[in-house]
Design a protein around this motif. Structure first.
Motif, PDB file in Angstrom:
ATOM      1  N   ALA A  22       0.831  -1.209   0.000  1.00 42.86           N
ATOM      2  CA  ALA A  22       0.000   0.000   0.000  1.00 42.86           C
ATOM      3  C   ALA A  22       0.863   1.256   0.000  1.00 42.86           C
ATOM      4  N   GLU A  23       1.970   1.228   0.700  1.00 41.87           N
ATOM      5  CA  GLU A  23       2.867   2.380   0.755  1.00 41.87           C
ATOM      6  C   GLU A  23       3.420   2.716  -0.619  1.00 41.87           C
ATOM      7  N   ASP A  24       3.554   1.716  -1.484  1.00 45.25           N
ATOM      8  CA  ASP A  24       4.072   1.964  -2.831  1.00 45.25           C
ATOM      9  C   ASP A  24       3.123   2.828  -3.652  1.00 45.25           C
ATOM     10  N   LEU A  25       1.827   2.730  -3.404  1.00 45.24           N
ATOM     11  CA  LEU A  25       0.873   3.592  -4.100  1.00 45.24           C
ATOM     12  C   LEU A  25       1.051   5.044  -3.666  1.00 45.24           C
ATOM     13  N   THR A  26       1.273   5.240  -2.381  1.00 43.53           N
ATOM     14  CA  THR A  26       1.508   6.587  -1.865  1.00 43.53           C
ATOM     15  C   THR A  26       2.793   7.146  -2.450  1.00 43.53           C
ATOM     16  N   GLU A  27       3.830   6.322  -2.483  1.00 44.87           N
ATOM     17  CA  GLU A  27       5.109   6.759  -3.048  1.00 44.87           C
ATOM     18  C   GLU A  27       4.986   7.057  -4.544  1.00 44.87           C
ATOM     19  N   LEU A  28       4.220   6.245  -5.251  1.00 44.44           N
ATOM     20  CA  LEU A  28       4.022   6.468  -6.687  1.00 44.44           C
ATOM     21  C   LEU A  28       3.337   7.806  -6.928  1.00 44.44           C
ATOM     22  N   SER A  29       2.312   8.088  -6.168  1.00 46.25           N
ATOM     23  CA  SER A  29       1.592   9.351  -6.308  1.00 46.25           C
ATOM     24  C   SER A  29       2.503  10.542  -5.996  1.00 46.25           C
ATOM     25  N   ALA A  30       3.267  10.434  -4.927  1.00 44.07           N
ATOM     26  CA  ALA A  30       4.185  11.517  -4.558  1.00 44.07           C
ATOM     27  C   ALA A  30       5.268  11.697  -5.617  1.00 44.07           C
ATOM     28  N   LEU A  31       5.778  10.594  -6.133  1.00 40.03           N
ATOM     29  CA  LEU A  31       6.794  10.661  -7.177  1.00 40.03           C
ATOM     30  C   LEU A  31       6.242  11.320  -8.434  1.00 40.03           C
ATOM     31  N   CYS A  32       5.001  10.998  -8.770  1.00 33.06           N
ATOM     32  CA  CYS A  32       4.360  11.637  -9.933  1.00 33.06           C
ATOM     33  C   CYS A  32       4.344  13.146  -9.772  1.00 33.06           C
ATOM     34  N   GLU A  33       3.987  13.616  -8.602  1.00 39.26           N
ATOM     35  CA  GLU A  33       3.923  15.058  -8.356  1.00 39.26           C
ATOM     36  C   GLU A  33       5.303  15.697  -8.431  1.00 39.26           C
ATOM     37  N   VAL A  34       6.312  15.029  -7.895  1.00 44.62           N
ATOM     38  CA  VAL A  34       7.675  15.558  -7.956  1.00 44.62           C
ATOM     39  C   VAL A  34       8.145  15.669  -9.397  1.00 44.62           C
ATOM     40  N   VAL A  35       7.935  14.616 -10.177  1.00 43.44           N
ATOM     41  CA  VAL A  35       8.369  14.624 -11.574  1.00 43.44           C
ATOM     42  C   VAL A  35       7.613  15.699 -12.356  1.00 43.44           C
ATOM     43  N   LYS A  36       6.318  15.742 -12.165  1.00 45.25           N
ATOM     44  CA  LYS A  36       5.479  16.697 -12.904  1.00 45.25           C
ATOM     45  C   LYS A  36       5.849  18.148 -12.581  1.00 45.25           C
ATOM     46  N   ASN A  37       6.109  18.425 -11.324  1.00 43.03           N
ATOM     47  CA  ASN A  37       6.331  19.811 -10.898  1.00 43.03           C
ATOM     48  C   ASN A  37       7.784  20.273 -10.982  1.00 43.03           C
ATOM     49  N   ASN A  38       8.721  19.348 -11.195  1.00 41.59           N
ATOM     50  CA  ASN A  38      10.123  19.740 -11.183  1.00 41.59           C
ATOM     51  C   ASN A  38      10.873  19.420 -12.467  1.00 41.59           C
ATOM     52  N   SER A  39      10.191  18.952 -13.463  1.00 44.76           N
ATOM     53  CA  SER A  39      10.856  18.613 -14.726  1.00 44.76           C
ATOM     54  C   SER A  39      11.177  19.865 -15.529  1.00 44.76           C
ATOM     55  N   HIS A  40      12.210  19.737 -16.328  1.00 41.75           N
ATOM     56  CA  HIS A  40      12.642  20.850 -17.173  1.00 41.75           C
ATOM     57  C   HIS A  40      12.253  20.644 -18.629  1.00 41.75           C
ATOM     58  N   CYS A  41      11.455  19.603 -18.889  1.00 36.99           N
ATOM     59  CA  CYS A  41      11.060  19.354 -20.276  1.00 36.99           C
ATOM     60  C   CYS A  41       9.589  18.946 -20.320  1.00 36.99           C
ATOM     61  N   GLY A  42       9.024  19.004 -21.487  1.00 40.31           N
ATOM     62  CA  GLY A  42       7.619  18.661 -21.672  1.00 40.31           C
ATOM     63  C   GLY A  42       7.314  17.211 -21.339  1.00 40.31           C
ATOM     64  N   LEU A  43       8.235  16.308 -21.638  1.00 47.23           N
ATOM     65  CA  LEU A  43       8.007  14.901 -21.329  1.00 47.23           C
ATOM     66  C   LEU A  43       7.837  14.711 -19.826  1.00 47.23           C
ATOM     67  N   GLY A  44       8.765  15.256 -19.063  1.00 49.48           N
ATOM     68  CA  GLY A  44       8.686  15.114 -17.614  1.00 49.48           C
ATOM     69  C   GLY A  44       7.450  15.751 -17.028  1.00 49.48           C
ATOM     70  N   GLU A  45       7.054  16.878 -17.581  1.00 48.50           N
ATOM     71  CA  GLU A  45       5.869  17.577 -17.075  1.00 48.50           C
ATOM     72  C   GLU A  45       4.585  16.821 -17.342  1.00 48.50           C
ATOM     73  N   SER A  46       4.581  15.965 -18.375  1.00 46.42           N
ATOM     74  CA  SER A  46       3.342  15.261 -18.719  1.00 46.42           C
ATOM     75  C   SER A  46       3.403  13.746 -18.518  1.00 46.42           C
ATOM     76  N   ALA A  47       4.576  13.191 -18.293  1.00 44.54           N
ATOM     77  CA  ALA A  47       4.720  11.727 -18.189  1.00 44.54           C
ATOM     78  C   ALA A  47       3.905  11.131 -17.051  1.00 44.54           C
ATOM     79  N   ALA A  48       3.741  11.874 -15.984  1.00 45.25           N
ATOM     80  CA  ALA A  48       3.018  11.352 -14.824  1.00 45.25           C
ATOM     81  C   ALA A  48       1.501  11.450 -14.967  1.00 45.25           C
TER      82      ALA A  48
END
Length: 102
Positions: A22-48
């Motif tokens: 269950a913790e992996d779902l929480t980590e996945l969601s948090a990781l998605c937000e980090v990638v989406k909000n901190n990427s320097h390219c369009g792929l990173g901003e939309s991949a999550a």
């Protein structure tokens, strides 16, 4: 492959392969937000986005893939050390580890 999308792929694969908790779902969601909000390219901003959308729309599909609904240790260290206790001829309470499951 950029670091963020690699991390997303690995975390998603762990869950899809039935190895997640269950913790992996929480980590996945948090990781998605980090990638989406901190990427320097369009792929990173939309991949999550597909992962975030499916987490919100179909949480039951992710839950069905989980091996454990709560945290479970990867292995029991105390049981692993049983051979050492036998060799040392030590079976008193101080020779055992107290692992707390959450």
């Amino acid at each position: 492959m950029p670091v963020g999308t690699s991390l997303l792929k690995n975390q998603l694969a762990k869950i899809a392969d039935g190895l997640g908790a269950a913790e992996d779902l929480t980590e996945l969601s948090a990781l998605c937000e980090v990638v989406k909000n901190n990427s320097h390219c369009g792929l990173g901003e939309s991949a999550a986005n597909p992962i975030l959308t499916t987490l919100l729309s179909y949480p039951e599909l992710y839950l069905q893939q989980l091996q454990y609904q709560e945290f479970a240790p990867a292995f029991d260290l105390d049981a692993t050390l049983a051979a050492a206790r036998r060799l040392a001829q030590r079976e008193d309470p101080a020779a055992h580890l107290n692992q707390v499951e959450n």
